[in-house]
Design a protein around this motif. Structure first.
Motif, PDB file in Angstrom:
ATOM      1  N   UNK A  42      10.166  31.508  -2.540  1.00 39.85           N
ATOM      2  CA  UNK A  42      10.020  32.956  -2.631  1.00 39.85           C
ATOM      3  C   UNK A  42      11.126  33.620  -3.438  1.00 39.85           C
ATOM      4  N   UNK A  43      12.330  33.077  -3.376  1.00 43.75           N
ATOM      5  CA  UNK A  43      13.478  33.771  -3.954  1.00 43.75           C
ATOM      6  C   UNK A  43      14.042  33.137  -5.218  1.00 43.75           C
ATOM      7  N   UNK A  44      13.865  31.852  -5.394  1.00 46.26           N
ATOM      8  CA  UNK A  44      14.594  31.176  -6.460  1.00 46.26           C
ATOM      9  C   UNK A  44      13.727  30.512  -7.529  1.00 46.26           C
ATOM     10  N   UNK A  45      12.436  30.461  -7.352  1.00 44.92           N
ATOM     11  CA  UNK A  45      11.572  29.944  -8.418  1.00 44.92           C
ATOM     12  C   UNK A  45      11.246  31.073  -9.390  1.00 44.92           C
ATOM     13  N   UNK A  46      11.016  30.760 -10.658  1.00 45.82           N
ATOM     14  CA  UNK A  46      10.737  31.819 -11.644  1.00 45.82           C
ATOM     15  C   UNK A  46       9.332  32.395 -11.477  1.00 45.82           C
ATOM     16  N   UNK A  47       9.099  33.531 -12.098  1.00 45.13           N
ATOM     17  CA  UNK A  47       7.763  34.121 -12.109  1.00 45.13           C
ATOM     18  C   UNK A  47       6.807  33.240 -12.903  1.00 45.13           C
ATOM     19  N   UNK A  48       5.549  33.249 -12.481  1.00 41.82           N
ATOM     20  CA  UNK A  48       4.524  32.540 -13.238  1.00 41.82           C
ATOM     21  C   UNK A  48       4.165  33.367 -14.472  1.00 41.82           C
ATOM     22  N   UNK A  53       4.566  37.302  -9.807  1.00 43.51           N
ATOM     23  CA  UNK A  53       5.100  36.910  -8.499  1.00 43.51           C
ATOM     24  C   UNK A  53       4.019  36.644  -7.458  1.00 43.51           C
ATOM     25  N   UNK A  54       2.781  37.009  -7.741  1.00 42.76           N
ATOM     26  CA  UNK A  54       1.725  36.854  -6.742  1.00 42.76           C
ATOM     27  C   UNK A  54       1.465  35.396  -6.387  1.00 42.76           C
ATOM     28  N   UNK A  55       1.807  34.471  -7.289  1.00 47.57           N
ATOM     29  CA  UNK A  55       1.545  33.062  -7.032  1.00 47.57           C
ATOM     30  C   UNK A  55       2.372  32.525  -5.872  1.00 47.57           C
ATOM     31  N   UNK A  56       3.444  33.220  -5.491  1.00 43.38           N
ATOM     32  CA  UNK A  56       4.360  32.712  -4.478  1.00 43.38           C
ATOM     33  C   UNK A  56       3.690  32.527  -3.121  1.00 43.38           C
ATOM     34  N   UNK A 199       4.605  23.064 -12.593  1.00 39.69           N
ATOM     35  CA  UNK A 199       5.982  22.840 -13.028  1.00 39.69           C
ATOM     36  C   UNK A 199       6.839  22.340 -11.865  1.00 39.69           C
ATOM     37  N   UNK A 200       7.706  21.340 -12.118  1.00 44.47           N
ATOM     38  CA  UNK A 200       8.532  20.775 -11.037  1.00 44.47           C
ATOM     39  C   UNK A 200       9.346  21.808 -10.278  1.00 44.47           C
ATOM     40  N   UNK A 201       9.826  22.850 -10.937  1.00 45.39           N
ATOM     41  CA  UNK A 201      10.639  23.849 -10.265  1.00 45.39           C
ATOM     42  C   UNK A 201       9.840  24.590  -9.197  1.00 45.39           C
ATOM     43  N   UNK A 202       8.505  24.638  -9.367  1.00 49.29           N
ATOM     44  CA  UNK A 202       7.627  25.218  -8.359  1.00 49.29           C
ATOM     45  C   UNK A 202       7.064  24.139  -7.434  1.00 49.29           C
ATOM     46  N   UNK A 203       6.959  22.923  -7.954  1.00 47.69           N
ATOM     47  CA  UNK A 203       6.348  21.827  -7.199  1.00 47.69           C
ATOM     48  C   UNK A 203       7.202  21.398  -6.013  1.00 47.69           C
ATOM     49  N   UNK A 208       7.903  20.662  -0.158  1.00 47.31           N
ATOM     50  CA  UNK A 208       8.711  20.897   1.035  1.00 47.31           C
ATOM     51  C   UNK A 208       8.006  21.805   2.033  1.00 47.31           C
ATOM     52  N   UNK A 209       7.342  22.846   1.536  1.00 45.03           N
ATOM     53  CA  UNK A 209       6.645  23.772   2.431  1.00 45.03           C
ATOM     54  C   UNK A 209       5.454  23.088   3.100  1.00 45.03           C
ATOM     55  N   UNK A 210       4.772  22.215   2.363  1.00 42.62           N
ATOM     56  CA  UNK A 210       3.663  21.453   2.955  1.00 42.62           C
ATOM     57  C   UNK A 210       4.190  20.538   4.052  1.00 42.62           C
TER      58      UNK A 210
END
Length: 243
Positions: A42-48, A53-56, A199-203, A208-210
């Motif tokens: 929510x806080x540290x991944x970049x915008x899509x 930001x809705x993808x978060x 992208x790995x930065x989002x993956x 982890x959340x899963x």
């Protein structure tokens, strides 16, 4: 041999003591993992580039969607185990999992609707994926209501197990709906056979959340199953000693 193995490790009494042994470790690992992962996402991944930001919301929606189907598969496996080997614990697990499955499916539907507003311009669309997931939610509720309508637990367990097995046909429909029909949903970004398209930065926070969400849901299932055991085995002397 299989029957002996199953009955050796699937008695309600043994199950309860094993749950007590490992529950706190599972819970602590899961809650820490989920908090770190969702904070990261929510806080540290970049915008899509496309969705902003809705993808978060994927850090809630994807785990809930994954678990909604996985829990039903677990119910189906438990149903087969109960019908073939007459393991009481398996029957208890079927009805213990059902309300947790309904909850995760509801979260998946609600979070998907919230995501759909900025992404698709509508909160609901009767496409194959959404409709089949809604059917799954209704199935969970129907199974819970049906089981609660019986006074004879053994008859309820048998009927519920057969219905769960028949209803399992909906799981591959949900999974393959984006491939079989034209839907608003894109194909899976994470598969066992192909390289992830995300992208790995989002993956990484998504994985982890899963993982964390999965562990927390397992904890809920363990608590629900303990409740079922107390209800169904309340007249046994070992339950009174346990309590």
């Amino acid at each position: 041999m299989i029957k002996k193995f199953i009955h050796q490790f699937a008695s309600p009494k043994t199950y309860l003591y094993q749950v007590d042994r490992f529950y706190s470790y599972i819970f602590l690992f899961s809650i820490i993992t989920y908090i770190i992962s969702i904070t990261w996402g929510l806080l540290y991944t970049p915008e899509d580039f496309v969705q902003g930001n809705s993808y978060r919301i994927i850090y809630l929606h994807v785990p809930a969607s994954f678990l909604s189907q996985s829990l039903y598969i677990a119910m189906a496996i438990s149903s087969v185990t109960y019908l073939i080997w007459r393991v009481k614990l398996a029957a208890y697990l079927v009805i213990a999992i059902a309300p947790i499955g309904a909850m995760t499916t509801f979260i998946a539907l609600i979070s998907g609707s919230i995501w759909g507003i900025p992404t698709w311009g509508t909160w609901w669309q009767w496409d194959a994926r959404i409709t089949s997931t809604l059917i799954l939610f209704i199935m969970y509720l129907g199974l819970i209501s049906l089981h609660n309508s019986f006074s004879n637990h053994e008859k309820a367990d048998k009927l519920l197990s057969w219905l769960v097995i028949v209803g399992a046909i909906n799981i591959p429909i949900i999974k393959k709906s984006v491939d079989w029909w034209s839907t608003l949903h894109q194909s899976a970004s994470i598969t066992l056979t192909d390289k992830p398209s995300i992208d790995p930065v989002m993956l990484y926070p998504l994985i982890g959340s899963i993982t964390g969400f999965f562990g927390l849901v397992i904890c809920l299932v363990l608590l629900s199953s303990k409740y079922q055991i107390f209800i169904r085995e309340k007249n046994k002397s070992w339950v009174k000693d346990y309590v």
